[in-house]
Design an enzyme around this catalytic site. Structure first.
Site, PDB file in Angstrom:
ATOM      1  N   ASP A  37       0.824  -1.215   0.000  1.00  0.00           N
ATOM      2  CA  ASP A  37       0.000   0.000   0.000  1.00  0.00           C
ATOM      3  C   ASP A  37       0.860   1.268   0.000  1.00  0.00           C
ATOM      4  O   ASP A  37       0.737   2.115   0.889  1.00  0.00           O
ATOM      5  CB  ASP A  37      -0.935   0.022   1.213  1.00  0.00           C
ATOM      6  CG  ASP A  37      -1.725  -1.258   1.382  1.00  0.00           C
ATOM      7  OD1 ASP A  37      -2.098  -1.858   0.368  1.00  0.00           O
ATOM      8  OD2 ASP A  37      -1.966  -1.656   2.545  1.00  0.00           O
ATOM      9  N   GLY A 118     -10.946  -7.664   7.712  1.00  0.00           N
ATOM     10  CA  GLY A 118     -12.306  -8.119   7.512  1.00  0.00           C
ATOM     11  C   GLY A 118     -13.368  -7.356   8.281  1.00  0.00           C
ATOM     12  O   GLY A 118     -14.551  -7.657   8.169  1.00  0.00           O
ATOM     13  N   ASN A 153     -16.386   1.522   5.042  1.00  0.00           N
ATOM     14  CA  ASN A 153     -15.225   1.180   5.859  1.00  0.00           C
ATOM     15  C   ASN A 153     -14.236   2.340   5.826  1.00  0.00           C
ATOM     16  O   ASN A 153     -13.754   2.718   4.752  1.00  0.00           O
ATOM     17  CB  ASN A 153     -14.559  -0.094   5.338  1.00  0.00           C
ATOM     18  CG  ASN A 153     -13.568  -0.690   6.327  1.00  0.00           C
ATOM     19  OD1 ASN A 153     -13.440  -0.227   7.451  1.00  0.00           O
ATOM     20  ND2 ASN A 153     -12.865  -1.725   5.896  1.00  0.00           N
ATOM     21  N   ILE A 155     -11.145   3.212   5.909  1.00  0.00           N
ATOM     22  CA  ILE A 155      -9.722   2.951   5.700  1.00  0.00           C
ATOM     23  C   ILE A 155      -9.347   3.463   4.315  1.00  0.00           C
ATOM     24  O   ILE A 155     -10.187   3.902   3.540  1.00  0.00           O
ATOM     25  CB  ILE A 155      -9.352   1.464   5.838  1.00  0.00           C
ATOM     26  CG1 ILE A 155     -10.008   0.619   4.749  1.00  0.00           C
ATOM     27  CG2 ILE A 155      -9.722   0.939   7.223  1.00  0.00           C
ATOM     28  CD1 ILE A 155      -9.496  -0.828   4.714  1.00  0.00           C
ATOM     29  N   ASP A 156      -8.060   3.406   4.009  1.00  0.00           N
ATOM     30  CA  ASP A 156      -7.542   3.766   2.678  1.00  0.00           C
ATOM     31  C   ASP A 156      -7.799   5.233   2.341  1.00  0.00           C
ATOM     32  O   ASP A 156      -8.234   5.583   1.232  1.00  0.00           O
ATOM     33  CB  ASP A 156      -8.137   2.866   1.589  1.00  0.00           C
ATOM     34  CG  ASP A 156      -7.686   1.430   1.691  1.00  0.00           C
ATOM     35  OD1 ASP A 156      -6.915   1.123   2.614  1.00  0.00           O
ATOM     36  OD2 ASP A 156      -8.111   0.612   0.863  1.00  0.00           O
ATOM     37  N   SER A 173     -13.323   0.784   1.389  1.00  0.00           N
ATOM     38  CA  SER A 173     -12.899  -0.571   1.069  1.00  0.00           C
ATOM     39  C   SER A 173     -14.080  -1.512   1.293  1.00  0.00           C
ATOM     40  O   SER A 173     -14.674  -1.519   2.376  1.00  0.00           O
ATOM     41  CB  SER A 173     -11.733  -0.980   1.967  1.00  0.00           C
ATOM     42  OG  SER A 173     -11.428  -2.344   1.808  1.00  0.00           O
ATOM     43  N   PHE A 174     -14.421  -2.298   0.251  1.00  0.00           N
ATOM     44  CA  PHE A 174     -15.561  -3.220   0.326  1.00  0.00           C
ATOM     45  C   PHE A 174     -16.831  -2.445   0.722  1.00  0.00           C
ATOM     46  O   PHE A 174     -16.986  -1.286   0.394  1.00  0.00           O
ATOM     47  CB  PHE A 174     -15.276  -4.366   1.301  1.00  0.00           C
ATOM     48  CG  PHE A 174     -14.330  -5.396   0.762  1.00  0.00           C
ATOM     49  CD1 PHE A 174     -14.802  -6.585   0.221  1.00  0.00           C
ATOM     50  CD2 PHE A 174     -12.955  -5.191   0.790  1.00  0.00           C
ATOM     51  CE1 PHE A 174     -13.922  -7.551  -0.272  1.00  0.00           C
ATOM     52  CE2 PHE A 174     -12.077  -6.145   0.310  1.00  0.00           C
ATOM     53  CZ  PHE A 174     -12.557  -7.324  -0.230  1.00  0.00           C
ATOM     54  N   GLU A 208     -11.429  -0.691  -3.576  1.00  0.00           N
ATOM     55  CA  GLU A 208     -10.794  -0.016  -2.447  1.00  0.00           C
ATOM     56  C   GLU A 208      -9.631   0.829  -2.940  1.00  0.00           C
ATOM     57  O   GLU A 208      -9.410   0.982  -4.145  1.00  0.00           O
ATOM     58  CB  GLU A 208     -10.323  -1.034  -1.405  1.00  0.00           C
ATOM     59  CG  GLU A 208      -9.373  -2.088  -1.914  1.00  0.00           C
ATOM     60  CD  GLU A 208      -9.062  -3.161  -0.867  1.00  0.00           C
ATOM     61  OE1 GLU A 208      -9.698  -3.169   0.199  1.00  0.00           O
ATOM     62  OE2 GLU A 208      -8.175  -3.988  -1.131  1.00  0.00           O
ATOM     63  N   ASP A 280      -0.664   4.886  -6.265  1.00  0.00           N
ATOM     64  CA  ASP A 280      -0.547   6.290  -5.888  1.00  0.00           C
ATOM     65  C   ASP A 280       0.061   7.027  -7.076  1.00  0.00           C
ATOM     66  O   ASP A 280       1.160   6.685  -7.536  1.00  0.00           O
ATOM     67  CB  ASP A 280       0.344   6.433  -4.649  1.00  0.00           C
ATOM     68  CG  ASP A 280       0.414   7.857  -4.121  1.00  0.00           C
ATOM     69  OD1 ASP A 280      -0.593   8.581  -4.242  1.00  0.00           O
ATOM     70  OD2 ASP A 280       1.465   8.241  -3.576  1.00  0.00           O
TER      71      ASP A 280
END
Length: 317
Positions: A37, A118, A153, A155-156, A173-174, A208, A280
């Site tokens: 990442d 998850g 979610n 994140i990211d 994400s998801f 994501e 990126d």
């Protein structure tokens, strides 16, 4: 006639030479390129890549290069967890995920994720510094969080600067996919509503790792589809679309809306580099991502290419 033939030959040669350069072979990287990442930035003549921390270790992984090609690891950020994280994510992993580094308004801003695999009980936090090389990072606290009651979610995170110089944060994400929200330029925290900009029809078909860049009237949204984190069996791939508005809608090259599963594939990997993703784009002319090295037991490593744009304004490498 000889002069004309020579001119034709030289013209063909130049076209072929450009076509070859535009195919943009992978940059030859040496040293320590172990990363997951990645997000890249240059401070002065020094390059830094920030990535998800190593499994079962604390913090955010940081690589440094003094020439852009030879890399080595430097001390992590957050060698010890911040106590307030557990107020929001009681069972978070020891390592922090998916950092995004950007320079804006005199500081380097680093968004990062705290979560567990998850789960969407997650948060995006913020730390910043006036100089990466100083090693002095300020804790700027919570940016956005999600719980099991949310359909997204947190994140990211990805900091985006729009055409007017105003900051936004994309993330997701998801679940219901990718979101974007405006940030207060003083606090760099959200102000206003969440907009949905990309999703897949089935939650098992993941989307994501958003990354947005502005170029010539368009916002380009890069995302990662499908499964990461499974070594050579990863099915990660990079897709993209574009919009004239930062909040969408984003359409791929075939006119499909990314909110309903659209996305043109940029990189799906090759025999050696499996599951490329969490991309990126830097300065609109470099693209970095990780991929799993089939020649090294599926180890995630950093890949960098020059990024090009075709005559219709679509990205290629």
């Amino acid at each position: 006639m000889k002069v004309r033939l020579l001119s034709v030959f030289l013209g063909v040669f130049m076209v072929l030479a450009f076509a070859h350069s535009a195919s943009a072979a992978f940059k030859e990287l040496t040293g320590d390129t172990l990363i997951h990442d990645p997000s890249i930035i240059q401070e002065g003549s020094t390059w830094y890549t920030f990535g998800t921390g190593l499994v079962d270790e604390n913090g955010i992984r940081v690589l440094r290069s003094d020439n852009g090609t030879d890399w080595y690891a430097v001390p992590t950020i957050f060698p010890e967890p911040l106590s307030w994280w557990r107020n929001y994510v009681p069972n978070h992993e020891s390592n922090q995920w998916a950092p995004d580094i950007q320079y804006y308004n005199g500081r380097y801003w680093l968004y990062y994720s705290v979560s567990s695999f998850g789960s969407n009980t997650s948060l995006i936090g913020l730390t910043s510094t006036h100089s990466i090389n100083s090693g002095q990072w300020r804790d700027d606290g919570l940016v956005v969080r999600s719980t099991s009651n949310d359909n997204f979610n947190a994140i990211d995170g990805d900091l985006v600067i729009d055409e007017n110089g105003d900051p936004w944060l994309s993330f997701g994400s998801f679940w219901s996919g990718i979101k974007i929200t405006r940030l207060d330029p003083n606090t760099m925290k959200p102000t206003g509503q969440l907009y949905s900009i990309a999703a897949r029809p089935n939650n098992d078909d993941a989307v994501e790792a958003p990354n947005i860049t502005y170029r010539n009237g368009y916002y380009y949204l890069f995302v990662s589809f499908d499964k990461c984190c499974d070594g050579v069996d990863s099915t990660y791939k990079i897709a993209y679309g574009r919009s004239t508005n930062i909040t969408g809608p984003y359409y791929d090259k075939n006119g499909n809306n990314m909110l309903y599963g659209g996305g043109t594939i940029l990189d799906a990997g090759n025999d050696r580099w499996r599951g490329p993703g969490h991309q990126d784009v830097y300065n609109n002319n470099l693209i970095i991502r990780h991929a799993y090295d089939a020649e090294d037991n599926g180890t995630p490593k950093m890949l960098i290419n020059d990024l090009y744009w075709d005559s219709q304004g679509w990205p290629t490498y």
